[in-house]
Scaffold this motif. Structure first.
Motif, PDB file in Angstrom:
ATOM      1  N   VAL B 924      -6.519   0.185   4.568  1.00 64.19           N
ATOM      2  CA  VAL B 924      -6.249  -0.684   3.414  1.00 64.19           C
ATOM      3  C   VAL B 924      -6.030   0.139   2.153  1.00 64.19           C
ATOM      4  CG1 VAL B 924      -7.353  -2.350   1.881  1.00 64.19           C
ATOM      5  CG2 VAL B 924      -7.384  -2.735   4.312  1.00 64.19           C
ATOM      6  N   GLU B 925      -6.589   1.332   2.125  1.00 62.03           N
ATOM      7  CA  GLU B 925      -6.507   2.195   0.939  1.00 62.03           C
ATOM      8  C   GLU B 925      -7.077   1.511  -0.288  1.00 62.03           C
ATOM      9  OE1 GLU B 925      -2.749   4.378   0.425  1.00 62.03           O
ATOM     10  OE2 GLU B 925      -1.993   3.151   2.061  1.00 62.03           O
ATOM     11  N   SER B 926      -8.112   0.721  -0.081  1.00 65.08           N
ATOM     12  CA  SER B 926      -8.659  -0.011  -1.225  1.00 65.08           C
ATOM     13  C   SER B 926      -9.327   0.939  -2.204  1.00 65.08           C
ATOM     14  CB  SER B 926      -9.642  -1.059  -0.746  1.00 65.08           C
ATOM     15  OG  SER B 926     -10.699  -0.434  -0.058  1.00 65.08           O
ATOM     16  N   SER B 927      -9.794   2.064  -1.702  1.00 70.46           N
ATOM     17  CA  SER B 927     -10.424   3.022  -2.598  1.00 70.46           C
ATOM     18  C   SER B 927      -9.547   4.259  -2.696  1.00 70.46           C
ATOM     19  CB  SER B 927     -11.801   3.409  -2.058  1.00 70.46           C
ATOM     20  OG  SER B 927     -12.223   4.616  -2.635  1.00 70.46           O
ATOM     21  N   ASN B 928      -9.537   4.847  -3.858  1.00 70.59           N
ATOM     22  CA  ASN B 928      -8.777   6.086  -4.037  1.00 70.59           C
ATOM     23  C   ASN B 928      -9.317   7.193  -3.155  1.00 70.59           C
ATOM     24  OD1 ASN B 928      -7.118   5.076  -5.916  1.00 70.59           O
ATOM     25  ND2 ASN B 928      -8.372   5.721  -7.664  1.00 70.59           N
ATOM     26  N   TYR B 929     -10.566   7.040  -2.738  1.00 67.66           N
ATOM     27  CA  TYR B 929     -11.219   8.166  -2.086  1.00 67.66           C
ATOM     28  C   TYR B 929     -11.324   8.023  -0.580  1.00 67.66           C
ATOM     29  CZ  TYR B 929     -12.412   9.259  -6.863  1.00 67.66           C
ATOM     30  OH  TYR B 929     -12.342   9.547  -8.186  1.00 67.66           O
ATOM     31  N   THR B 930     -10.925   6.882  -0.052  1.00 68.20           N
ATOM     32  CA  THR B 930     -11.074   6.708   1.382  1.00 68.20           C
ATOM     33  C   THR B 930      -9.807   7.138   2.101  1.00 68.20           C
ATOM     34  OG1 THR B 930     -12.553   4.874   1.045  1.00 68.20           O
ATOM     35  CG2 THR B 930     -11.536   5.033   3.193  1.00 68.20           C
ATOM     36  N   PRO B 931      -9.906   8.135   2.952  1.00 69.10           N
ATOM     37  CA  PRO B 931      -8.701   8.508   3.694  1.00 69.10           C
ATOM     38  C   PRO B 931      -8.396   7.471   4.768  1.00 69.10           C
ATOM     39  CG  PRO B 931     -10.554   9.920   4.312  1.00 69.10           C
ATOM     40  CD  PRO B 931     -11.056   8.976   3.279  1.00 69.10           C
ATOM     41  N   PRO B 932      -7.127   7.296   5.120  1.00 68.15           N
ATOM     42  CA  PRO B 932      -6.827   6.396   6.226  1.00 68.15           C
ATOM     43  C   PRO B 932      -7.130   7.093   7.552  1.00 68.15           C
ATOM     44  CG  PRO B 932      -4.810   7.291   5.323  1.00 68.15           C
ATOM     45  CD  PRO B 932      -5.932   7.879   4.541  1.00 68.15           C
ATOM     46  N   THR B 933      -6.824   6.430   8.659  1.00 72.40           N
ATOM     47  CA  THR B 933      -7.023   7.059   9.957  1.00 72.40           C
ATOM     48  C   THR B 933      -6.004   8.181  10.129  1.00 72.40           C
ATOM     49  OG1 THR B 933      -5.511   5.503  10.984  1.00 72.40           O
ATOM     50  CG2 THR B 933      -7.832   4.908  11.015  1.00 72.40           C
ATOM     51  N   VAL B 934      -6.306   9.113  10.979  1.00 74.49           N
ATOM     52  CA  VAL B 934      -5.385  10.227  11.215  1.00 74.49           C
ATOM     53  C   VAL B 934      -4.052   9.698  11.745  1.00 74.49           C
ATOM     54  CG1 VAL B 934      -5.047  12.399  12.440  1.00 74.49           C
ATOM     55  CG2 VAL B 934      -7.329  11.736  11.669  1.00 74.49           C
ATOM     56  N   ALA B 935      -4.144   8.666  12.604  1.00 78.55           N
ATOM     57  CA  ALA B 935      -2.921   8.077  13.144  1.00 78.55           C
ATOM     58  C   ALA B 935      -2.031   7.578  12.015  1.00 78.55           C
ATOM     59  CB  ALA B 935      -3.272   6.937  14.095  1.00 78.55           C
ATOM     60  N   ALA B 936      -2.628   6.976  11.004  1.00 74.95           N
ATOM     61  CA  ALA B 936      -1.833   6.449   9.895  1.00 74.95           C
ATOM     62  C   ALA B 936      -1.281   7.585   9.036  1.00 74.95           C
ATOM     63  CB  ALA B 936      -2.685   5.499   9.059  1.00 74.95           C
ATOM     64  N   ILE B 937      -2.040   8.652   8.885  1.00 74.65           N
ATOM     65  CA  ILE B 937      -1.562   9.771   8.062  1.00 74.65           C
ATOM     66  C   ILE B 937      -0.246  10.323   8.620  1.00 74.65           C
ATOM     67  CG2 ILE B 937      -2.033  12.183   7.426  1.00 74.65           C
ATOM     68  CD1 ILE B 937      -4.927  11.423   7.024  1.00 74.65           C
ATOM     69  N   TYR B 938      -0.179  10.454   9.933  1.00 69.45           N
ATOM     70  CA  TYR B 938       0.993  11.115  10.509  1.00 69.45           C
ATOM     71  C   TYR B 938       2.050  10.164  11.058  1.00 69.45           C
ATOM     72  CZ  TYR B 938      -1.671  15.322   9.761  1.00 69.45           C
ATOM     73  OH  TYR B 938      -2.376  16.327   9.161  1.00 69.45           O
ATOM     74  N   ASN B 939       1.804   8.871  10.959  1.00 71.34           N
ATOM     75  CA  ASN B 939       2.800   7.932  11.478  1.00 71.34           C
ATOM     76  C   ASN B 939       3.213   6.888  10.458  1.00 71.34           C
ATOM     77  OD1 ASN B 939       2.948   8.782  14.432  1.00 71.34           O
ATOM     78  ND2 ASN B 939       0.751   8.469  14.149  1.00 71.34           N
ATOM     79  N   SER B 940       3.037   7.239   9.185  1.00 70.00           N
ATOM     80  CA  SER B 940       3.402   6.285   8.150  1.00 70.00           C
ATOM     81  C   SER B 940       4.830   6.497   7.683  1.00 70.00           C
ATOM     82  CB  SER B 940       2.466   6.437   6.948  1.00 70.00           C
ATOM     83  OG  SER B 940       1.233   5.850   7.221  1.00 70.00           O
ATOM     84  N   TRP B 941       5.367   5.472   7.082  1.00 71.20           N
ATOM     85  CA  TRP B 941       6.702   5.551   6.481  1.00 71.20           C
ATOM     86  C   TRP B 941       6.586   6.364   5.193  1.00 71.20           C
ATOM     87  CZ3 TRP B 941       9.375   4.392   2.056  1.00 71.20           C
ATOM     88  CH2 TRP B 941      10.762   4.157   2.167  1.00 71.20           C
ATOM     89  N   ILE B 942       7.431   7.361   5.065  1.00 73.12           N
ATOM     90  CA  ILE B 942       7.365   8.196   3.865  1.00 73.12           C
ATOM     91  C   ILE B 942       8.647   8.075   3.051  1.00 73.12           C
ATOM     92  CG2 ILE B 942       7.174  10.564   3.016  1.00 73.12           C
ATOM     93  CD1 ILE B 942       5.505  11.135   5.556  1.00 73.12           C
ATOM     94  N   LYS B 943       9.774   8.155   3.773  1.00 75.10           N
ATOM     95  CA  LYS B 943      11.045   8.126   3.034  1.00 75.10           C
ATOM     96  C   LYS B 943      12.031   7.225   3.767  1.00 75.10           C
ATOM     97  CE  LYS B 943      12.833  12.204   5.343  1.00 75.10           C
ATOM     98  NZ  LYS B 943      11.851  12.150   6.417  1.00 75.10           N
TER      99      LYS B 943
END
Lengths: 526, 1054
Positions: B924-943
């Motif tokens: 959800v990224e509700s907090s500035n400090y909470t990292p998402p899951t690793v799966a989301a880090i490397y499989n998210s839409w960037i560009k």
């Protein structure tokens, strides 16, 4: 043992366990509550019921006593301030608060929930139905005692509906308590204007007729003066509504302001003499917030006692470091330049614009920051916050507004200057030449309101009432909704301004309310 | 296979021979014994096939009343009058053997373990037992032997995978979790979803105080004919537990010790500092700076790379010591046990310690009068590490932040996130329960056939919970430190009086009956104390700190029930069996008009194998019975005074802002409105079953089908908010469950040295179909839809169809089919044309989807627009799966070779979904400090142009476009199916020669493992976890992770 004896014992046991039992063993008396039918028999019952009404309202304004789902505190600041120009979301905000500050609210916004106000309403409905019977069993409950209690119940019902109408517009109308679960509780929304005309105004009129006049009130309760103030405020609001009566309503407001002047304040002094409101001095201005019982100006404030109510964690609380709400940076920069001229600056805000300063409002605390700010008493939850519902200061500015709206600029100027001069000194008084038109007068009044009633839960309603939402909020929202380039860090302001006015003046109806009552329709725009 | 078939054939032949020969022989013996009368003294030893001596074996001279039992060494001495005498040697669980004395002076007997369980006796409640072969209803059993094979520590663990239709779920890691048990789907929504536990005849809500090692049998009553005698609360099934009793003979002492090592069973990938830096850069638009990107490359405090998962978990150690003693002499039998468990689980500082004692005495005062006392005491304490602040925080705290402050102390909150290690180590949450249950049962045999029993029992649960948060782990370490002390006392007492009648008329008619009364009462009183600003953190009493008024409250409630009940069973030649039950219950939880509920049941069984026309099957079919039962059970699990609308008072009802204003306590209508029309919830169960026993007991097959309908489901109705109230109890609707269960037990191989035993059960269920729903019921509850025609546990979500590659990807044709853009520019903002999915060019009217008032763009989640109105909102949610398994199975197998035994247990469930709410919440990224899951880090839409699973991770966008949809996103709905090798045990009985020096009777050493292998596609810790809200099965909001265990133990009997 002989067979006979055994049989006898068996028979006795069977009788003891089986036949010996009867319906009374499975008919138990509740241990943690009493039946309504056995209550409302003496004066204490009325006192307790009123405490129930006020505490429900207190929970709605100041909060549940801890950080709750929308961040901190109750809805007093969220409904009245956070959508306005002086406050915005902080670094620590939740979506709900960001949405309020950016006018991008969703039905999922956690402050878009009217259940708390209806809780007050249901308690007042119970009170109105059951108080009269107390006289039958308690001879000490005189008609005066009964009427004063009923007056408060009516006034609290009206005040709750007044919030509902201002925040959501149309809403279901309940004037009797719902006690029979076998009956459907689904009701559609009633038109806002109907609520104003058939509940709010009649209730307040009734409350005024019931309340004992000329008494010195306790500032924590709705008294004669508070009833007048709410009713005047209702007429001011009604004037701005579709189908409202404009000038006629402002005239009615003025009628009730004048009735207010005839009522007594917490110190026993009249609220106004010869048309002049009785205001607190500049030196003791802060007493309005930290010591309202000791001042002539307060009309009605919300009580708090952290020892029994918990933390008064309003969104701009000084005891916590991660407030969800902070002062708007431009507002703060502008006002702090007046540090030496406006006595209210040092009594209201911290002038440092860094974290742990810009997100704190000092108005409600016995702390006075100097030009270098003050370090918050972090972790200390033990502050009482007395939120003012009405005080002569804001009523005076409303009076000025009503006068301006009805074309009486001289009276408007007089009342505006009472507040302006108290803050800036006599030399700073506005002249008639400076404010030649009603519009200019209202702008000046709103500017004064911004500083005088900062964080008093009134701002957004003032902007709607005076139809200044676009002029004031558009440039601010364009900045807030601007897009920052991550590399150059240059922000391009948005151009949309306040989207979807006037639909979005109202809040969305919460999803939980829609789920629980299928006859409800969502507000347009959401 | 060939060999075992031959074996079967020969066995069948023997059986037929026996049937013919034995009566002839008996006749011969009888006549000859009349002729002679010389006294012959014989002695001997009775052993089992493994050579172990058997104690307490009954030896009876056939046709006389002369008999004796074997002593501690399995020896006996007996005098017979005739060498032609025949000894009838019988022992529970073994095949009765008849041994001619002949001219031998020493007659040693070897008894074979009975494979057929038909002669076993099953407890059915209120002093009644029935031969397993005469059961009319549906009863599943777990014996002490099965329990012994697995060393479970809770009842749920003991039942896991053992009985068809019983879904026992444990939280494998949590040392304090008792697990949950559900019998044949859900029939109830309120807390009454758990079964009723009848422990030695006493009705209990749970059996948490019992040590499984003290249990003789567990019977699970699944159908109405069996459970209706417990009508009052039997709707969710009844579990009858009989604790072990004493045995005649010398004192037998048994000790058991085991030790288990446990590790986190399934490690998840956690975010490393490198992952986080990458993510922060992308989140901030590729820039190396920005508030959330760690700016300080030299600060040691901000340049760690912690794997909190490794830091938080440890190797768990579980010790169990059990001592039991059983013995007695004529008329007085006793069994006593002490059990100690010290479970240091896998999260640091998470533990449970329990101490249980049980003492059962049977005293036969005279031929007719018997008195029994069961007393047990249990003490359990531990540290209930808060999963939300530890196991969940593992994924929330930034890995680069140090665990320690510069002074070496544990850091508390940093960057708004708790330190999971500090919380586990320094936070305290210590629940302690003391339970005492005593139960006195007196019975008197009035006539030969009629027995009266009266019982009185009481149970006291004293629960207290101490919590403490020290200063150092509060926000900014500036306090205040705080603690609470909660005490709750539950007292239950229960009185019963009943008559049992058993009579056989002639030889063909058998009648058994029971009738009686009972009444019980539950009291529950609680008190809570909250303190803060402790002057010394070493002390917990109130004088050291200041009281927090808002946290001081007390509660009290009670309820009572009265019942009368009767049951009769009639059997004709054991061929036709009929049984009927009636029970009438009165509950204080309902208003005057609805207090009483009547519950009736009937069952029929037909032993088809006794019919002549089945003669052809005798060769392989030992016993076949068809049975049917129907009946009604009730449930009164509702708020104690739910039928009345009450006024509540200020302080003490809620934790905060408790209705106090300006020094006055408030009074107000309880937010839970009363409902005077509230009535009993009734469940009607029909059960169709067949019991087949084949090949001399080597194969049993029990198929069963059930239909379970619940009427007047007790539940809470959410009231419209405008009433100012929250909810009220109602009879919400009706639910239907039906299912098919198959239980198979067999011994495919049995030779002198090797045997293989296999038991399996499988359940196919259609659980929780809502056949009627009160129209005022709330349809959407969180991630679930509750609707007529739907099922309990239906996930109601937005269907996630991926992520838009470009802004121009969000175009749909008139019928709502997504179009594919062609000739897209680099920014993804223009396209030269569109085609349908099949490639045909499309030039018609197009529309875009909006959500939250915004047109969805590249990087937004593609939601299915169910109603094709162009707006993605709540109306586009749809049912996308269910949280209740469709198929459950358990397979339990024993392999015995000489002194070695190996046991495997597999259990599995299929057909259910799990909502991975933890992963959703992290993303959800509700907090500035909470990292998402690793799966989301490397499989998210960037560009623009990215083909991604997760939406745009830019911090500027966050969830503006509603792409996360926490709790409503089908991306997080996962398959919950799993197959688990839940336990393996290898044990070895030491040869007598080795241990006889220490005078031991038997020594058994074993090694075993739990949860060794799991096959699942579920991505989070474990697909099996308990659910507290029966309306929301399969919602994983963060649980204590399961452990994998391996260990060893030793069991010595003296």
């Amino acid at each position: 043992m002989k067979m006979k004896n055994i049989l006898t014992i068996a028979a006795v046991l069977v009788i003891a366990i089986g036949f010996g039992s009867c319906k009374k063993d499975i008919t138990l008396t509740p241990t943690s509550g009493v039946l309504i039918s056995s209550y409302f028999t003496n004066q204490n019952d009325i006192t307790a019921s009123l405490a129930g009404i006020y505490s429900a309202f207190q929970e709605e304004t100041t909060g549940a006593g801890s950080a709750n789902d929308e961040g901190y505190g109750g809805r007093y600041n969220y409904w009245g301030d956070v959508r306005g120009d002086a406050f915005t979301s902080s670094t620590f905000s939740t979506y709900s608060v960001i949405e309020m500050a950016h006018n991008t609210m969703e039905f999922s916004n956690s402050a878009a929930d009217w259940s708390g106000l209806y809780k007050v309403i249901s308690r007042t409905n119970l009170a109105i139905q059951y108080y009269p019977q107390v006289q039958n069993t308690d001879p000490n409950v005189t008609p005066t005692i009964l009427n004063n209690a009923l007056a408060q119940a009516y006034a609290m019902r009206a005040e709750s509906y007044f919030y509902v109408v201002r925040v959501w517009g149309d809403a279901p109308m309940w004037t009797t308590p719902y006690l029979d679960i076998t009956q459907s509780a689904l009701k559609p929304r009633t038109k806002a204007l109907t609520l104003v005309d058939s509940v709010i105004i009649p209730d307040l009129t009734k409350a005024y007729s019931l309340i004992q006049k000329g008494q010195t009130p306790t500032v924590w309760y709705v008294g004669e003066g508070a009833i007048c103030s709410i009713l005047a405020d209702v007429y001011m609001w009604r004037a701005s509504m579709t189908g409202g009566a404009g000038t006629a309503d402002y005239q009615n407001a003025i009628v009730w302001y004048n009735k207010l002047f005839a009522a007594k304040g917490p110190t026993g002094a009249l609220y106004g003499t010869a048309g002049t409101p009785n205001l607190e001095t500049a030196a003791n201005w802060k007493n309005l917030f930290i010591n309202p019982t000791q001042s002539a100006e307060p009309i009605w404030s919300i009580y708090w006692d952290y020892t029994v109510n918990g933390c008064a964690c309003v969104p701009v609380f000084v005891g916590l470091s991660n407030n969800y709400v902070q002062l708007d940076a431009n507002f703060q920069a502008t006002w702090k330049k007046q540090y030496k001229t406006d006595m209210r600056v040092a009594k209201s805000i911290d002038t440092l614009s860094t974290l742990n300063h810009i997100n704190l409002l000092y108005k409600y605390y016995n702390l006075t920051p100097n030009a270098t700010g003050i370090t918050p008493v972090a972790g200390n939850l033990n502050f009482n916050v007395y939120l003012p519902m009405y005080r002569m200061g804001d009523v005076t500015l409303e009076y000025a507004e009503a006068s301006a709206q009805t074309g009486d600029l001289a009276t408007a100027l007089k009342y505006l200057n009472l507040i302006h001069v108290r803050a800036y000194g006599a030399a700073a008084a506005y002249t008639a030449a400076q404010l030649p038109t009603a519009s200019a007068m209202i702008d000046a009044i709103l500017q004064e309101d911004l500083y005088e009633t900062l964080g008093e839960g009134k701002r957004f309603f003032q902007l709607i009432r005076t139809n200044r939402v676009h002029t004031i909020m558009d440039p601010i929202l364009n900045l807030r909704n601007g897009v920052t380039d991550p590399i150059t860090l240059i922000t391009t302001p948005a151009t949309t301004g306040f989207i979807d006015a006037p639909n979005r003046y109202y809040w969305p109806v919460s999803q939980s309310a829609l789920n629980a009552n299928t006859l409800l329709k969502q507000n347009p725009g959401y | 296979m060939e060999r075992s078939y031959t074996l079967l054939k020969s066995r069948a032949r023997n059986a037929i021979l026996n049937l013919v020969l034995v009566p002839l022989l008996l006749a011969a013996c009888y006549t000859s014994s009349m002729a002679q009368s010389t006294l012959i003294k014989i002695t001997g030893t009775v052993k089992d096939t493994k050579g172990e001596t058997l104690i307490g074996v009954s030896l009876l001279v056939k046709g006389t009343k002369i008999g004796v039992a074997t002593d501690i060494d399995g020896k006996y001495a007996l005098t017979v009058s005739d060498p032609k005498a025949v000894l009838v040697v019988s022992y529970i669980g073994y095949i009765t053997k008849e041994v001619p004395v002949g001219d031998k002076k020493v007659v040693d007997v070897v008894l074979t373990e009975a494979e057929s369980t038909l002669s076993e006796v099953v407890v059915t409640g209120y002093g009644q037992t029935v031969k397993k072969s005469d059961i009319v209803g549906s009863i599943g059993s777990v014996s002490a032997k099965q329990i012994k094979e697995r060393s479970p520590t809770s009842i749920a663990e003991a039942l896991e995978g053992q009985i068809a239709g019983v879904q026992a779920v444990t939280d494998g890691g949590d040392p304090l979790s008792p697990g949950t048990i559900q019998i044949r789907g859900m029939s109830s929504l309120n807390s009454g979803n758990g079964p009723l536990y009848v422990i030695d005849g006493i009705l209990n809500d749970n059996a948490s105080f019992l040590d499984p090692q003290d249990i003789a049998t567990i019977e699970v009553l699944k159908d109405a004919a069996s459970a209706a005698i417990y009508g009052v609360r039997g709707a969710n099934g009844v579990i009858l537990i009989t604790t072990k009793g004493g045995v005649d003979g010398k004192t037998r002492l048994n000790t058991n010790y085991y030790h288990l090592f446990g590790r986190l069973a399934h490690k998840l990938q956690t975010t490393s500092a490198r992952d986080l830096t990458y993510y922060r850069r992308i989140e901030n638009g590729g820039a190396g700076t920005g508030a959330a990107v760690n700016p300080d490359s030299v600060s040691t405090f901000d340049n760690e790379d912690n794997d909190y998962q490794n830091l938080l978990y440890r190797t768990g150690n579980k010790d169990n010591i059990n001592l039991s003693v059983a013995g007695g002499q004529k008329g007085l039998l006793y069994y006593g046990s002490l059990n100690y468990i010290n479970d240091q689980s896998i999260i640091i500082n998470s533990y449970a310690r329990s101490f249980t004692s049980l003492f059962n005495v049977d005293f036969q005062a005279s031929d007719k009068f018997k008195i029994t006392n069961h007393i047990s005491a249990n003490y359990i304490t531990g540290n209930a590490v808060d999963v939300g602040n530890t196991a969940s925080t593992v994924f929330q705290r930034n890995p680069w932040v140090s665990l320690y402050r510069p002074d070496g102390s544990m850091a508390g909150y940093v960057e708004s996130k708790r330190n999971p290690v500090a919380y586990a180590l320094l936070g305290e949450n210590v629940p302690t329960t003391y339970t005492i249950q005593d139960d006195i049962i007196a019975s008197y045999q009035i006539y030969k056939d009629l027995r009266f029993t009266g019982s009185a029992s009481g149970r006291l649960d004293d629960f207290d919970r101490e919590t403490f948060i020290p200063l150092s782990i509060t926000s900014g370490a500036v306090g205040p430190n705080s603690g609470t002390s909660f005490v709750d006392n539950k007292l239950l007492y229960d009185l019963q009086a009943f008559f049992n009648y058993t009579k056989t008329f002639g030889t063909d008619h058998t009648l058994t009956a029971v009738a009686g009364f009972s009444r019980d009462r539950h009291n529950d009183n609680g008190f809570n104390l909250a303190l803060q600003n402790y002057l010394s953190e070493a002390i917990r009493v109130s004088s050291v700190a200041s009281l927090v008024n808002t946290g001081i409250n007390s509660t009290a409630t009670y309820s009572s029930t009265e019942s009368m009940f009767a049951r009769a069973q009639y059997a004709y030649k054991d061929k036709y069996i009929v049984n009927g039950t009636f029970r009438r219950d009165g509950s204080s939880r309902f208003g005057d008009q609805n207090k009483w509920g009547d519950f009736t049941a009937a069952g029929f069984a037909w032993r088809i194998s006794s019919e002549k026309f089945m003669g052809w099957s005798k060769k392989f079919l030992d016993d076949a019975k068809v049975r049917y039962s129907i009946g009604t059970l009730g449930n009164d699990k509702e708020t104690d005074f739910g039928y009345e609308t009450l006024l509540n008072f200020g302080v003490g009802t809620v934790v905060t802002n408790s209705g106090v204003y300006n020094g006055n306590n408030g009074v107000y209508v309880s937010p839970n409105l009363g409902n005077p029309t509230l009535h009993w919830e009734k469940t009607t169960i029909q059960n169709f079953g067949v019991d087949l026993t084949m090949f001399g007991g080597r194969l049993t097959v029990t198929p069963e089908y059930y239909i379970k309908l619940t009427n007047g489901l007790l539940s809470s109705q959410i009231l419209p908010e405008e009433t100012g109230l929250k909810s009220g109890p109602i009879n919400l609707g009706n639910i239907s469950n039906h299912g098919f269960e198959l239980t198979v037990g067999g011994t495919p191989v049995r030779t002198k040295n090797f045997s293989w035993n296999l038991n399996g059960n499988v359940t196919f269920q259609d659980a929780g179909l809502i056949t009627y729903l009160n129209p005022t019921a709330t349809a959407i509850q969180g991630s679930y839809l509750i609707t007529q025609g739907g099922h309990i546990g239906d996930f109601y979500l937005l269907k996630n169809q991926g992520v838009y590659r470009w802004d121009v990807s969000n175009e749909y044709d008139a019928s709502g089919n997504r179009l594919l853009p062609i000739g897209v520019n680099a920014a993804g903002t223009t396209a030269t044309g569109y085609t349908e999915a099949d490639g045909t060019p499309y030039t018609g009217v197009m529309h875009q989807l909006t959500r939250n008032g915004k047109i969805l763009n590249g990087g937004s989640t593609i939601w299915q627009d169910v109603n094709n109105d162009g707006v993605i909102d709540e109306n586009d949610r749809q049912v996308l799966g269910n949280g209740v398994p469709k198929v459950l199975f358990g397979v339990n197998t024993f392999l015995t070779y000489k002194n070695w035994t190996m046991n495997f247990l597999f259990n599995a469930s299929f057909g259910n979904k799990i909502y991975n709410s933890i992963a959703n919440g992290l993303n959800v990224e509700s907090s500035n400090y909470t990292p998402p899951t690793v799966a989301a880090i490397y499989n998210s839409w960037i560009k623009p142009g990215d083909i991604a699973t997760y939406p745009n991770m830019s911090g500027a966008v966050k969830d503006t476009y509603g792409s996360i949809a926490n709790g409503e996103n089908s991306l997080y709905l996962e398959d919950g199916a799993f197959i688990r090798l839940s336990s393996v045990k290898l044990s070895y009985n030491l040869p007598a020669a080795i241990f006889s020096k220490i005078k031991a009777r038997s020594v058994n050493i074993y090694a075993y493992g739990n949860n060794l292998l799991t096959w699942t596609n579920y991505s989070w810790y474990d697909p099996e976890f308990t659910t507290t809200n029966p309306l929301q099965p399969g919602f994983d909001s963060g649980k204590y992770p399961r452990r994998r265990e391996a260990g060893f133990g030793i069991n010595i009997g003296f």
